[in-house]
Design a protein around this motif. Structure first.
Motif, mmCIF file in Angstrom:
data_model
loop_
_atom_site.group_PDB
_atom_site.id
_atom_site.type_symbol
_atom_site.label_atom_id
_atom_site.label_comp_id
_atom_site.label_asym_id
_atom_site.label_seq_id
_atom_site.Cartn_x
_atom_site.Cartn_y
_atom_site.Cartn_z
ATOM 1 N N VAL A 46 0.769 -1.247 -0.205
ATOM 2 C CA VAL A 46 -0.025 -0.129 0.116
ATOM 3 C C VAL A 46 0.888 1.236 -0.200
ATOM 4 C CG1 VAL A 46 -1.696 1.269 1.093
ATOM 5 C CG2 VAL A 46 -1.659 -1.215 1.301
ATOM 6 N N SER A 47 0.597 2.284 -0.925
ATOM 7 C CA SER A 47 1.339 3.379 -0.897
ATOM 8 C C SER A 47 0.729 4.437 -0.150
ATOM 9 C CB SER A 47 1.453 3.969 -2.664
ATOM 10 O OG SER A 47 1.870 5.203 -2.364
ATOM 11 N N ASP A 48 1.531 5.263 0.419
ATOM 12 C CA ASP A 48 0.991 6.293 1.390
ATOM 13 C C ASP A 48 0.866 7.544 0.635
ATOM 14 O OD1 ASP A 48 3.725 7.216 0.515
ATOM 15 O OD2 ASP A 48 4.198 7.758 2.695
ATOM 16 N N GLN A 49 0.504 7.510 -0.899
ATOM 17 C CA GLN A 49 0.360 8.378 -1.627
ATOM 18 C C GLN A 49 -1.232 8.576 -1.767
ATOM 19 O OE1 GLN A 49 2.513 10.649 -3.103
ATOM 20 N NE2 GLN A 49 3.930 9.472 -1.948
ATOM 21 N N ARG A 50 -1.986 7.654 -1.367
ATOM 22 C CA ARG A 50 -3.447 7.787 -1.469
ATOM 23 C C ARG A 50 -4.072 7.470 -0.036
ATOM 24 N NH1 ARG A 50 -5.017 3.184 -5.312
ATOM 25 N NH2 ARG A 50 -6.931 3.294 -4.297
ATOM 26 N N GLY A 52 -6.111 6.311 3.111
ATOM 27 C CA GLY A 52 -6.122 4.816 3.395
ATOM 28 C C GLY A 52 -7.197 4.861 4.605
ATOM 29 N N ILE A 53 -6.926 3.942 5.442
ATOM 30 C CA ILE A 53 -7.768 3.762 6.746
ATOM 31 C C ILE A 53 -7.230 4.273 8.005
ATOM 32 C CG2 ILE A 53 -8.767 1.830 8.298
ATOM 33 C CD1 ILE A 53 -8.713 -0.046 5.866
ATOM 34 N N ARG A 54 -7.845 5.010 8.839
ATOM 35 C CA ARG A 54 -7.495 5.856 9.894
ATOM 36 C C ARG A 54 -7.882 5.008 11.006
ATOM 37 N NH1 ARG A 54 -9.704 9.729 7.437
ATOM 38 N NH2 ARG A 54 -11.402 10.140 9.052
ATOM 39 N N ARG A 55 -7.193 5.253 12.353
ATOM 40 C CA ARG A 55 -7.599 4.504 13.571
ATOM 41 C C ARG A 55 -8.280 5.899 14.265
ATOM 42 N NH1 ARG A 55 -3.836 1.361 17.482
ATOM 43 N NH2 ARG A 55 -3.223 3.434 18.053
ATOM 44 N N ARG A 56 -9.477 5.663 15.069
ATOM 45 C CA ARG A 56 -9.982 6.765 15.852
ATOM 46 C C ARG A 56 -10.260 6.246 17.086
ATOM 47 N NH1 ARG A 56 -15.251 9.600 13.492
ATOM 48 N NH2 ARG A 56 -14.045 9.516 11.579
ATOM 49 N N ARG A 57 -9.980 6.888 18.365
ATOM 50 C CA ARG A 57 -10.193 6.693 19.487
ATOM 51 C C ARG A 57 -11.719 6.469 19.965
ATOM 52 N NH1 ARG A 57 -7.770 3.882 23.529
ATOM 53 N NH2 ARG A 57 -6.354 5.139 24.613
ATOM 54 N N ALA A 58 -12.187 5.381 20.355
ATOM 55 C CA ALA A 58 -13.545 4.994 20.608
ATOM 56 C C ALA A 58 -13.604 4.359 22.142
ATOM 57 C CB ALA A 58 -14.426 4.474 19.851
ATOM 58 N N GLY A 59 -13.961 5.324 23.177
ATOM 59 C CA GLY A 59 -14.020 4.845 24.584
ATOM 60 C C GLY A 59 -12.609 4.046 24.996
ATOM 61 N N ARG A 60 -12.468 2.932 25.327
ATOM 62 C CA ARG A 60 -11.242 2.115 25.713
ATOM 63 C C ARG A 60 -10.589 1.578 24.235
ATOM 64 N NH1 ARG A 60 -12.657 -1.101 31.275
ATOM 65 N NH2 ARG A 60 -13.252 0.398 32.530
ATOM 66 N N GLY A 61 -11.280 1.656 23.406
ATOM 67 C CA GLY A 61 -10.680 0.881 22.100
ATOM 68 C C GLY A 61 -10.419 2.069 20.866
ATOM 69 N N THR A 63 -11.945 2.662 16.559
ATOM 70 C CA THR A 63 -12.725 2.493 15.339
ATOM 71 C C THR A 63 -11.933 2.793 14.413
ATOM 72 O OG1 THR A 63 -13.864 4.504 15.517
ATOM 73 C CG2 THR A 63 -14.908 2.482 16.598
ATOM 74 N N TYR A 64 -12.223 2.031 13.287
ATOM 75 C CA TYR A 64 -11.372 2.468 12.113
ATOM 76 C C TYR A 64 -12.205 2.828 10.929
ATOM 77 C CZ TYR A 64 -8.103 -0.638 14.393
ATOM 78 O OH TYR A 64 -7.438 -1.078 15.228
ATOM 79 N N VAL A 65 -11.812 4.075 10.446
ATOM 80 C CA VAL A 65 -12.755 4.749 9.314
ATOM 81 C C VAL A 65 -11.836 4.810 8.013
ATOM 82 C CG1 VAL A 65 -13.855 6.208 10.945
ATOM 83 C CG2 VAL A 65 -12.043 6.975 9.897
ATOM 84 N N ASP A 66 -12.692 4.807 6.994
ATOM 85 C CA ASP A 66 -11.751 4.776 5.484
ATOM 86 C C ASP A 66 -11.705 6.130 5.069
ATOM 87 O OD1 ASP A 66 -14.440 5.775 4.612
ATOM 88 O OD2 ASP A 66 -15.015 3.855 3.634
ATOM 89 N N ALA A 67 -11.061 6.317 3.971
ATOM 90 C CA ALA A 67 -10.685 7.641 3.580
ATOM 91 C C ALA A 67 -12.034 8.692 3.286
ATOM 92 C CB ALA A 67 -10.144 7.722 1.938
ATOM 93 N N GLY A 68 -13.233 8.085 3.229
ATOM 94 C CA GLY A 68 -14.619 8.911 2.981
ATOM 95 C C GLY A 68 -15.091 9.258 4.682
#
Length: 86
Positions: A46-50, A52-61, A63-68
């Motif tokens: 996977v290139s870092d030029q586009r 991708g998926i980000r990790r977001r804090r949610a409570g004690r764990g 969630t993961y969100v896509d580019a949109g």
């Protein structure tokens, strides 16, 4: 530079790598481009030029969100993310 550990001063050493750790992996180096090397190792390239998926804090764990900005809920994708050792 010195670090205190349990009341005594200890000098910090440099790299702790041994010659065996610096030796090339068995089977020799993988040649070719990055994508080919990743595929040969059983990985995804996977290139870092586009975006991708980000990790977001949610409570004690997390969630993961896509580019949109949509929450990732696909079990296979979540399993792949959780298998990463980062």
């Amino acid at each position: 530079m010195k670090t205190l550990r349990r009341g005594r001063a200890r000098a910090r050493s440099g790299s702790r790598r041994t010659p065996a750790a610096l030796a090339p992996a068995k089977g020799g180096p993988v040649t070719g481009g990055s994508a080919e090397s990743a595929e040969a190792a059983g990985l995804r390239y996977v290139s870092d030029q586009r975006p991708g998926i980000r990790r977001r804090r949610a409570g004690r764990g997390f969630t993961y969100v896509d580019a949109g900005g949509t929450r990732v809920s696909d079990p296979a994708t979540l399993a792949r993310i959780r298998a990463l050792a980062i």
